[in-house]
Write a protein that holds these residues in place. Structure first.
Motif, PDB file in Angstrom:
ATOM      1  N   MET A   6       0.690  -1.059   0.004  1.00 32.58           N
ATOM      2  CA  MET A   6      -0.708  -0.355  -0.276  1.00 32.58           C
ATOM      3  C   MET A   6       0.753   1.058   0.454  1.00 32.58           C
ATOM      4  O   MET A   6       1.299   1.611   0.837  1.00 32.58           O
ATOM      5  CB  MET A   6      -0.927   0.129   1.266  1.00 32.58           C
ATOM      6  N   SER A   7       0.915   1.674  -1.185  1.00 33.25           N
ATOM      7  CA  SER A   7       1.720   3.154  -1.895  1.00 33.25           C
ATOM      8  C   SER A   7       1.051   3.988  -1.037  1.00 33.25           C
ATOM      9  O   SER A   7      -0.081   4.441  -1.723  1.00 33.25           O
ATOM     10  CB  SER A   7       2.169   3.259  -2.516  1.00 33.25           C
ATOM     11  N   VAL A   8       1.443   5.211   0.261  1.00 37.00           N
ATOM     12  CA  VAL A   8       0.941   6.218   0.358  1.00 37.00           C
ATOM     13  C   VAL A   8       1.285   7.409  -0.555  1.00 37.00           C
ATOM     14  O   VAL A   8       2.308   7.723  -0.849  1.00 37.00           O
ATOM     15  CB  VAL A   8       1.480   6.707   1.613  1.00 37.00           C
ATOM     16  N   LEU A   9       0.267   8.038  -1.286  1.00 32.79           N
ATOM     17  CA  LEU A   9       0.659   8.547  -2.744  1.00 32.79           C
ATOM     18  C   LEU A   9       0.229  10.441  -1.978  1.00 32.79           C
ATOM     19  O   LEU A   9      -0.247  10.676  -1.112  1.00 32.79           O
ATOM     20  CB  LEU A   9       0.016   8.686  -3.470  1.00 32.79           C
ATOM     21  N   ARG A  89     -10.230  -3.046   1.290  1.00 28.39           N
ATOM     22  CA  ARG A  89     -11.087  -2.352   2.651  1.00 28.39           C
ATOM     23  C   ARG A  89      -9.718  -1.603   3.626  1.00 28.39           C
ATOM     24  O   ARG A  89      -9.934  -1.002   3.769  1.00 28.39           O
ATOM     25  CB  ARG A  89     -11.486  -3.397   3.109  1.00 28.39           C
ATOM     26  N   LEU A  90      -9.056  -2.337   3.903  1.00 30.83           N
ATOM     27  CA  LEU A  90      -7.574  -2.045   4.075  1.00 30.83           C
ATOM     28  C   LEU A  90      -7.037  -0.953   3.756  1.00 30.83           C
ATOM     29  O   LEU A  90      -6.668   0.103   4.277  1.00 30.83           O
ATOM     30  CB  LEU A  90      -6.588  -3.001   4.959  1.00 30.83           C
ATOM     31  N   ALA A  91      -6.939  -1.338   2.221  1.00 31.25           N
ATOM     32  CA  ALA A  91      -6.565   0.312   1.743  1.00 31.25           C
ATOM     33  C   ALA A  91      -7.204   1.799   2.047  1.00 31.25           C
ATOM     34  O   ALA A  91      -6.778   2.673   2.397  1.00 31.25           O
ATOM     35  CB  ALA A  91      -6.312   0.149   0.481  1.00 31.25           C
ATOM     36  N   CYS A  98      -4.240   8.281   6.868  1.00 30.61           N
ATOM     37  CA  CYS A  98      -2.887   9.270   6.790  1.00 30.61           C
ATOM     38  C   CYS A  98      -3.706  10.732   5.374  1.00 30.61           C
ATOM     39  O   CYS A  98      -3.350  11.463   5.358  1.00 30.61           O
ATOM     40  CB  CYS A  98      -2.128   8.820   5.997  1.00 30.61           C
ATOM     41  N   ASN A  99      -5.458  10.213   5.275  1.00 33.51           N
ATOM     42  CA  ASN A  99      -5.382  11.668   4.253  1.00 33.51           C
ATOM     43  C   ASN A  99      -4.647  12.128   3.116  1.00 33.51           C
ATOM     44  O   ASN A  99      -4.601  12.636   2.632  1.00 33.51           O
ATOM     45  CB  ASN A  99      -5.847  13.047   5.590  1.00 33.51           C
ATOM     46  N   ARG A 100      -4.183  10.439   2.269  1.00 30.14           N
ATOM     47  CA  ARG A 100      -3.749  10.712   1.221  1.00 30.14           C
ATOM     48  C   ARG A 100      -4.367   9.306   0.252  1.00 30.14           C
ATOM     49  O   ARG A 100      -4.819   8.711   0.585  1.00 30.14           O
ATOM     50  CB  ARG A 100      -2.396  10.549   1.411  1.00 30.14           C
ATOM     51  N   ARG A 101      -4.018   9.431  -1.552  1.00 30.47           N
ATOM     52  CA  ARG A 101      -4.154   8.387  -1.306  1.00 30.47           C
ATOM     53  C   ARG A 101      -3.306   7.361  -1.499  1.00 30.47           C
ATOM     54  O   ARG A 101      -2.607   7.392  -1.183  1.00 30.47           O
ATOM     55  CB  ARG A 101      -4.296   8.843  -3.446  1.00 30.47           C
ATOM     56  N   ILE A 102      -4.277   5.901  -1.689  1.00 30.78           N
ATOM     57  CA  ILE A 102      -3.270   5.031  -1.761  1.00 30.78           C
ATOM     58  C   ILE A 102      -2.928   4.399  -2.621  1.00 30.78           C
ATOM     59  O   ILE A 102      -4.261   4.033  -3.457  1.00 30.78           O
ATOM     60  CB  ILE A 102      -4.033   3.847  -0.739  1.00 30.78           C
ATOM     61  N   GLU A 103      -2.079   3.930  -3.720  1.00 31.08           N
ATOM     62  CA  GLU A 103      -2.339   2.186  -4.610  1.00 31.08           C
ATOM     63  C   GLU A 103      -1.684   1.021  -4.133  1.00 31.08           C
ATOM     64  O   GLU A 103      -0.688   1.179  -2.752  1.00 31.08           O
ATOM     65  CB  GLU A 103      -0.790   2.693  -5.203  1.00 31.08           C
TER      66      GLU A 103
END
Length: 110
Positions: A6-9, A89-91, A98-103
């Motif tokens: 899960m990358s935080v963008l 669901r976890l993403a 974290c208030n950011r998009r997740i890849e």
């Protein structure tokens, strides 16, 4: 169980706020309690990156990120989940905390 990245963008130069960090800590605790946690970390600014290319013999070192873009990877989680639905669901929860998009991407298995 399959493993996922899960990358935080992020599209800002700043770090997470104190409130966002507290929410991330709660999410990390939830991942650990539910047995999904493998590893997680935040990353330094893209300006601290060095790209290394040794494909044609001698290595070439280039300061800065590989790509210039509006977004960068600010951090990541490696999680375990029984299936894609749970990982999604976890993403979604990670994005909220974290208030950011997740890849979300599955790791290749052997």
């Amino acid at each position: 169980m399959a493993q996922y990245l899960m990358s935080v963008l992020d599209d800002t130069a700043g770090l997470a706020t104190a409130q966002e960090m507290a929410a991330i800590d709660v999410f990390n605790g939830q991942l650990q309690a539910e047995g999904h946690w493998v590893f997680a970390a935040g990353l330094a600014s893209p300006s601290t990156a060095t790209v290394v290319d040794s494909r044609d013999g001698e290595p070439v070192f280039t300061d800065g990120p590989y790509l210039e873009s509006k977004e960068h990877i600010a951090g990541f989680w490696i999680i375990e989940a029984p299936d894609l639905d749970v990982a999604l669901r976890l993403a979604a929860l990670g994005s909220k905390h974290c208030n950011r998009r997740i890849e979300l991407r599955p790791l290749l298995s052997e």
